[in-house]
Design a protein around this motif. Structure first.
Motif, PDB file in Angstrom:
ATOM      1  N   GLU A  61     -14.609 -39.144 -32.341  1.00 58.88           N
ATOM      2  CA  GLU A  61     -15.472 -40.181 -33.252  1.00 58.88           C
ATOM      3  C   GLU A  61     -14.195 -40.006 -33.877  1.00 58.88           C
ATOM      4  N   ASP A  62     -14.232 -39.126 -34.399  1.00 56.65           N
ATOM      5  CA  ASP A  62     -13.355 -38.639 -35.863  1.00 56.65           C
ATOM      6  C   ASP A  62     -12.136 -37.992 -35.594  1.00 56.65           C
ATOM      7  N   ALA A  63     -11.115 -38.491 -35.730  1.00 54.74           N
ATOM      8  CA  ALA A  63      -9.851 -37.328 -35.830  1.00 54.74           C
ATOM      9  C   ALA A  63      -9.073 -36.859 -36.666  1.00 54.74           C
ATOM     10  N   HIS A  64      -9.091 -36.202 -38.237  1.00 56.72           N
ATOM     11  CA  HIS A  64      -8.260 -36.173 -38.788  1.00 56.72           C
ATOM     12  C   HIS A  64      -7.401 -36.501 -39.182  1.00 56.72           C
ATOM     13  N   GLY A  65      -6.685 -37.465 -39.289  1.00 57.10           N
ATOM     14  CA  GLY A  65      -4.541 -37.667 -39.687  1.00 57.10           C
ATOM     15  C   GLY A  65      -4.686 -38.291 -38.297  1.00 57.10           C
ATOM     16  N   ARG A  66      -5.343 -38.397 -37.239  1.00 55.92           N
ATOM     17  CA  ARG A  66      -5.103 -38.923 -35.966  1.00 55.92           C
ATOM     18  C   ARG A  66      -6.193 -40.114 -35.579  1.00 55.92           C
ATOM     19  N   ASP A  67      -6.106 -41.127 -36.421  1.00 59.89           N
ATOM     20  CA  ASP A  67      -6.778 -42.119 -36.205  1.00 59.89           C
ATOM     21  C   ASP A  67      -6.222 -42.445 -34.679  1.00 59.89           C
ATOM     22  N   ASP A  68      -5.194 -42.571 -33.706  1.00 61.00           N
ATOM     23  CA  ASP A  68      -4.942 -42.883 -32.796  1.00 61.00           C
ATOM     24  C   ASP A  68      -5.875 -42.205 -31.944  1.00 61.00           C
ATOM     25  N   LEU A  69      -6.518 -41.277 -31.935  1.00 61.93           N
ATOM     26  CA  LEU A  69      -6.909 -40.382 -30.545  1.00 61.93           C
ATOM     27  C   LEU A  69      -8.723 -41.034 -30.370  1.00 61.93           C
ATOM     28  N   VAL A  70      -8.929 -41.729 -31.825  1.00 65.05           N
ATOM     29  CA  VAL A  70     -10.235 -41.985 -31.454  1.00 65.05           C
ATOM     30  C   VAL A  70     -10.763 -42.674 -30.809  1.00 65.05           C
ATOM     31  N   GLY A  71     -11.443 -43.236 -29.849  1.00 62.49           N
ATOM     32  CA  GLY A  71     -12.072 -43.393 -28.837  1.00 62.49           C
ATOM     33  C   GLY A  71     -11.468 -43.193 -27.302  1.00 62.49           C
ATOM     34  N   ALA A  72     -10.706 -41.929 -27.728  1.00 64.92           N
ATOM     35  CA  ALA A  72     -10.133 -41.565 -26.826  1.00 64.92           C
ATOM     36  C   ALA A  72     -11.593 -40.772 -25.780  1.00 64.92           C
ATOM     37  N   ARG A  73     -10.770 -40.306 -24.619  1.00 67.68           N
ATOM     38  CA  ARG A  73     -11.900 -39.824 -24.441  1.00 67.68           C
ATOM     39  C   ARG A  73     -11.279 -38.432 -23.434  1.00 67.68           C
ATOM     40  N   VAL A  74     -11.537 -37.072 -23.901  1.00 66.51           N
ATOM     41  CA  VAL A  74     -11.228 -35.874 -24.143  1.00 66.51           C
ATOM     42  C   VAL A  74     -11.785 -35.176 -23.843  1.00 66.51           C
ATOM     43  N   VAL A  75     -11.141 -33.509 -22.568  1.00 66.21           N
ATOM     44  CA  VAL A  75     -11.729 -32.169 -22.604  1.00 66.21           C
ATOM     45  C   VAL A  75     -11.084 -31.497 -23.511  1.00 66.21           C
TER      46      VAL A  75
END
Lengths: 320, 320
Positions: free
Chosen positions: B65-79
């Protein structure tokens, strides 16, 4: 001939003078025993560690009297490896003869030991003792070899800080064997006079109970006490190694979830290679003679055993 | 937001609806949890395994939802990996961050877990889930990684015969992870319906109590029972390896002199690498979905926990 024979029914060992001389079969040699040593394992046998019957003893130096097909060995001064594998089973063919399930072990499993006038072993088990090694040093070849086993199991070059726990005979020899091969080694124990032996050999020591600072890459457990593993797990760093040297009767209780979380490796370690042991004794890098506490003639071997069973006893020798 | 919060005083976990959204600090990301899994360790926490307080759970798949300084990760499905090292201590600088003494561990030590609407982890802990991996398979990434940890600790190419003890979730995943990498692998357990899951994946199984013939080069202890180590020491061949996977509260008793005589290596094994786990899930080499026994919405997470605590329960998922 004379022999110190253990009777598992009475759980007593006694010197007998009427024992038949041991037979020499093909591939074997008979050795006249010059000196034998008493080991903690002998005491554990008296306490029921293994169901042994026969002549006790697995540390000796002697002179070959008769060697089937190897006359060149007659008169040689030798020490001997204690495991006699069957040579034919899956373990033996895989090169794991020390763990042959049908093996005999001199003075421990199904084979007479060396606290006697004579002992028989396969010729393949014998190692000629280099001239500079005195009889009283050579009798330590077996326990010094057991100390060198650790170098076969653990990459010592990666060990910056090692702790040997236990200032008994085995702990002292392990400390002497490993100290030159790791970054720094400390020996911990409960007896100031035993720690002093290591200190005189240049090894840093600490009274256990005193805080040994920090955590260790390698901890070698030689205390012979059931709680030793627990203490070792508390001393080793995460991802470090604990080597268990004590073979004690009974059960051990330890909080092993700590070992899982810290991903500790625990390695059992038993008998070892004789050549580096004899080399270290010949060069003087290991001088085990300060460990000798008493000497008894074979006729008084029962007294020798009682002496070795005292709490805190160091090496007791038997011979002549 | 909602979270399943454990209270160490009452030793109870309850769903709270009034928890503040977790704060995102520099280097961290907030993940909306899509599915979370309940692990044996969660049940052990309720039994006092570690003095934890906060939100439970350390297995999840979610969307950033929110990644400090890594906007490219927003929306990624992660473990996410569960250990958060301090980054500055001796252990961390030596590359042993998983064993950092100041580390927090999501849902286990000093850091809120993922049985909640949202969880916060360092960006460095996150792994993007490959598209072919379903949400319900991805939630197994953490325990599958723990299974692959064994391949980092033991030379599997030298293992001809392996035994995995325990047909619970971890035992099944360990068997699936190791079977293609050793000569032959057998899974032993007490539950025919669980062994059937492994059998359908092509893995030979045996009901424990039945005699597993012979001795094994490698035994992996996943029973979660205190007597597991004793049984493992009875199954491994001399010079073989026992891997301990169970982290259980309390003490373990075992005849360790047997481990010494047989020179067995016992290795504790915990968290593992995510990349090979995600790869095995993406390729279908490991399909964990037959392990799913039940699904509960987050509002019913207390029921989910009670279900997972039943003797013999397989994986219970929580989410949405």
């Amino acid at each position: 001939v004379r022999a110190l024979v253990y009777d598992p029914v009475t759980r007593r060992a006694s010197v007998r003078r009427d024992v038949c001389p041991p037979q020499v079969h093909p591939g074997e040699a008979r050795v006249r025993v010059v000196r034998a040593g008493i080991c903690r394992t002998d005491i554990e046998i008296l306490r029921g560690y293994v169901p042994f019957t026969g002549t006790l003893g697995h540390e000796f130096v002697g002179v070959v009297e008769d060697a089937h097909g190897r006359d060149d060995l007659v008169g040689a001064r030798v020490v001997g490896e204690i495991n006699v594998p069957c040579g034919a089973c899956v373990s033996c063919r895989a090169g794991r003869g020390h763990h042959c399930p049908s093996r005999t072990v001199m003075g421990i499993v199904g084979r007479d030991g060396c606290i006697a006038d004579a002992v028989v072993l396969p010729v393949a088990n014998l190692h000629v003792v280099p001239a500079p090694v005195s009889d009283e040093a050579a009798v330590f070849a077996e326990p010094v070899a057991a100390a060198f086993r650790i170098a076969e199991q653990v990459d010592l070059s990666a060990v910056e800080r090692a702790l040997v726990m236990g200032d008994g005979k085995l702990g002292l020899l392990v400390a002497m064997a490993l100290a030159p091969r790791v970054g720094a080694l400390t020996l911990s124990g409960r007896h100031a006079h035993k720690l002093a032996i290591a200190a005189r050999a240049g090894i840093p020591t600490v009274l256990s109970g005193a805080r040994e600072p920090g955590e260790f890459d390698l901890v070698v457990e030689c205390t012979g006490r059931p709680e030793g593993l627990r203490e070792a797990l508390g001393r080793v760093r995460p991802l470090g190694t604990v080597v268990l040297k004590s073979t004690i009767a009974g059960e051990t209780t330890a909080p092993l979830s700590m070992g899982v979380v810290n991903e500790v490796t625990v390695v059992g370690s038993r008998c070892g290679p004789f050549p580096p042991a004899l080399e270290a004794l010949a060069s003087g890098r290991i001088d085990p003679r300060p460990l000798i506490e008493a000497r008894y003639p074979l006729d008084d071997a029962e007294d020798a055993l009682a002496h070795a069973a005292r709490a805190g006893a160091l090496k007791v020798l038997v011979g002549a």
